[in-house]
Design a protein around this motif. Structure first.
Motif, PDB file in Angstrom:
ATOM      1  N   TYR A  45      33.333  39.918  43.134  1.00 35.41           N
ATOM      2  CA  TYR A  45      33.564  41.360  43.106  1.00 35.41           C
ATOM      3  C   TYR A  45      33.949  41.809  41.703  1.00 35.41           C
ATOM      4  CZ  TYR A  45      33.710  40.829  48.191  1.00 35.41           C
ATOM      5  OH  TYR A  45      33.388  40.537  49.495  1.00 35.41           O
ATOM      6  N   GLY A  46      34.731  40.968  41.004  1.00 34.47           N
ATOM      7  CA  GLY A  46      35.117  41.298  39.637  1.00 34.47           C
ATOM      8  C   GLY A  46      33.925  41.348  38.709  1.00 34.47           C
ATOM      9  N   SER A  56      36.546  36.816  45.216  1.00 41.34           N
ATOM     10  CA  SER A  56      37.324  37.700  44.351  1.00 41.34           C
ATOM     11  C   SER A  56      36.665  37.881  42.989  1.00 41.34           C
ATOM     12  CB  SER A  56      38.741  37.155  44.176  1.00 41.34           C
ATOM     13  OG  SER A  56      39.484  37.951  43.266  1.00 41.34           O
ATOM     14  N   LYS A  93      37.457  44.828  29.712  1.00 41.27           N
ATOM     15  CA  LYS A  93      36.809  44.874  31.022  1.00 41.27           C
ATOM     16  C   LYS A  93      37.817  45.308  32.081  1.00 41.27           C
ATOM     17  CE  LYS A  93      33.702  41.038  29.844  1.00 41.27           C
ATOM     18  NZ  LYS A  93      34.222  40.875  28.454  1.00 41.27           N
ATOM     19  N   PRO A  94      37.368  45.988  33.127  1.00 39.08           N
ATOM     20  CA  PRO A  94      38.303  46.356  34.190  1.00 39.08           C
ATOM     21  C   PRO A  94      38.863  45.145  34.926  1.00 39.08           C
ATOM     22  CG  PRO A  94      36.026  46.905  34.794  1.00 39.08           C
ATOM     23  CD  PRO A  94      36.017  46.542  33.346  1.00 39.08           C
ATOM     24  N   ARG A  95      38.051  44.063  34.969  1.00 34.92           N
ATOM     25  CA  ARG A  95      38.520  42.841  35.623  1.00 34.92           C
ATOM     26  C   ARG A  95      38.381  41.671  34.657  1.00 34.92           C
ATOM     27  NH1 ARG A  95      37.987  43.127  41.318  1.00 34.92           N
ATOM     28  NH2 ARG A  95      38.718  40.976  41.355  1.00 34.92           N
ATOM     29  N   ALA A 106      28.900  46.825  36.326  1.00 33.91           N
ATOM     30  CA  ALA A 106      28.703  48.257  36.571  1.00 33.91           C
ATOM     31  C   ALA A 106      29.489  49.102  35.568  1.00 33.91           C
ATOM     32  CB  ALA A 106      29.126  48.604  37.995  1.00 33.91           C
ATOM     33  N   HIS A 107      30.656  48.628  35.162  1.00 37.47           N
ATOM     34  CA  HIS A 107      31.501  49.379  34.226  1.00 37.47           C
ATOM     35  C   HIS A 107      30.779  49.686  32.919  1.00 37.47           C
ATOM     36  CE1 HIS A 107      35.184  50.643  32.173  1.00 37.47           C
ATOM     37  NE2 HIS A 107      34.845  49.841  31.180  1.00 37.47           N
ATOM     38  N   ILE A 115      30.794  41.973  39.562  1.00 41.10           N
ATOM     39  CA  ILE A 115      30.011  43.161  39.903  1.00 41.10           C
ATOM     40  C   ILE A 115      30.638  44.405  39.290  1.00 41.10           C
ATOM     41  CG2 ILE A 115      29.313  44.649  41.823  1.00 41.10           C
ATOM     42  CD1 ILE A 115      29.068  42.084  43.531  1.00 41.10           C
ATOM     43  N   GLU A 116      31.963  44.505  39.362  1.00 43.96           N
ATOM     44  CA  GLU A 116      32.671  45.657  38.793  1.00 43.96           C
ATOM     45  C   GLU A 116      32.504  45.713  37.281  1.00 43.96           C
ATOM     46  OE1 GLU A 116      37.195  47.573  38.611  1.00 43.96           O
ATOM     47  OE2 GLU A 116      36.760  45.870  39.940  1.00 43.96           O
ATOM     48  N   ASN A 117      32.614  44.562  36.621  1.00 38.62           N
ATOM     49  CA  ASN A 117      32.478  44.525  35.163  1.00 38.62           C
ATOM     50  C   ASN A 117      31.077  44.933  34.722  1.00 38.62           C
ATOM     51  OD1 ASN A 117      35.108  43.755  34.635  1.00 38.62           O
ATOM     52  ND2 ASN A 117      34.658  41.566  34.623  1.00 38.62           N
TER      53      ASN A 117
END
Length: 292
Positions: free
Chosen positions: A193-194, A190, A132-134, A200-201, A196-198
């Protein structure tokens, strides 16, 4: 525990028979499934019945599944397996294609009976979510997160779920990838946001909002709560009890993941523990509790 959630019982064997149809790709522990078309007392019975299959212009192949309940000398070697596959395949009036068939049939033995049907191999979708990106080291492992989602929502149709302490969204990613209707929430901006990023990734769509569970006003069929315990979201016993009390308020069923003994808290919130198990990740030992 996931087996009990899916099928209503468990077996110590690595094979089971059930009328419940679960996509094998949902679970990190299911390798394959056969939807039974024919059964008999012997291979000869299946060979006779295989001649009834009509595939028209389609291609096929037959696989003798290696997983079974045979022991010792009863187990089949490579040559015997291939012979069974050929013998059954010869009765099917269609073209065999071992590389890219239109239909794959499986053969298996269990409890002295033989079964033949459509074969479906599990796709390890959860493995795609490992990177995962985050992420942070104390998050649930992807495999455990997927199983927890299955334990909480074994049958997604019509079920509305929430993960009110979602962290970076490990459970959310697995649940959303299986079509589970779930939203996420966390008090830490924090990790929101992580998450949400995961999500969407991996090309998924899901809602994650910031705020405590105390502010949730909607009700849900089930809540999945990985109790906060790390440096990102410190939680006191009072805060944990408040989370459980509010989970009782908003959800009919709660699946709790905890590193601390919380049976006394569960009892105080009038939940009943229906099932439990232990999951390990390195030095972290978590308990998974199913409560209603």
């Amino acid at each position: 525990m996931e087996m009990r959630a899916f099928f209503g019982y468990e077996t110590k064997r690595n094979i089971l028979k059930s009328s419940t149809k679960i996509d094998p790709s949902r679970s990190p522990f299911i390798k394959e499934r056969i939807d039974v078309l024919y059964e008999g007392d012997s291979i000869s019975d299946l060979i006779k019945k295989a001649s009834q299959i009509e595939l028209e212009n389609s291609t096929f192949k037959v696989i003798l599944v290696k997983i079974n309940d045979l022991e010792g000398s009863e187990k089949f070697g490579h040559d015997r397996r291939r012979k069974i596959e050929r013998d059954i395949g010869m009765e099917i009036e269609a073209e065999a294609d071992f590389n890219n068939p239109d239909y794959t049939f499986g053969v298996i033995t269990l409890g002295g009976r033989w079964y033949f049907g459509n074969y479906q191999k599990s796709e390890a979708i959860w493995l795609r979510h490992l990177n995962k990106p985050r992420e942070y080291s104390t998050a649930l492992s992807t495999r455990v997160a997927r199983s927890v989602a299955n334990i909480a929502v074994p049958y997604p149709n019509g079920i509305k779920a929430i993960d009110p302490c979602c962290g970076i969204g490990t459970v959310l990613v697995e649940a959303l990838s299986m079509g589970i209707n779930i939203i996420g929430r966390d008090i830490n901006p924090s990790v929101v946001y992580g998450a949400i990023e995961n999500i969407a990734h991996f090309g998924l769509e899901g809602s994650v909002t910031k705020g405590p569970i105390e502010e949730v006003t909607d009700t849900y069929d089930v809540a999945i709560i990985d109790m906060p315990y790390n440096l990102f979201t410190h939680s006191t016993p009072d805060a944990q009890l408040s989370i459980l009390k509010n989970a009782r308020r908003i959800a009919k069923k709660v699946v709790v993941i905890t590193i601390d003994p919380i049976d006394f808290m569960i009892k105080e919130t009038d939940f009943i523990i229906l099932d439990r198990c232990v999951a390990k990740k390195g030095l972290f030992v978590r308990e998974v509790l199913v409560c209603e």
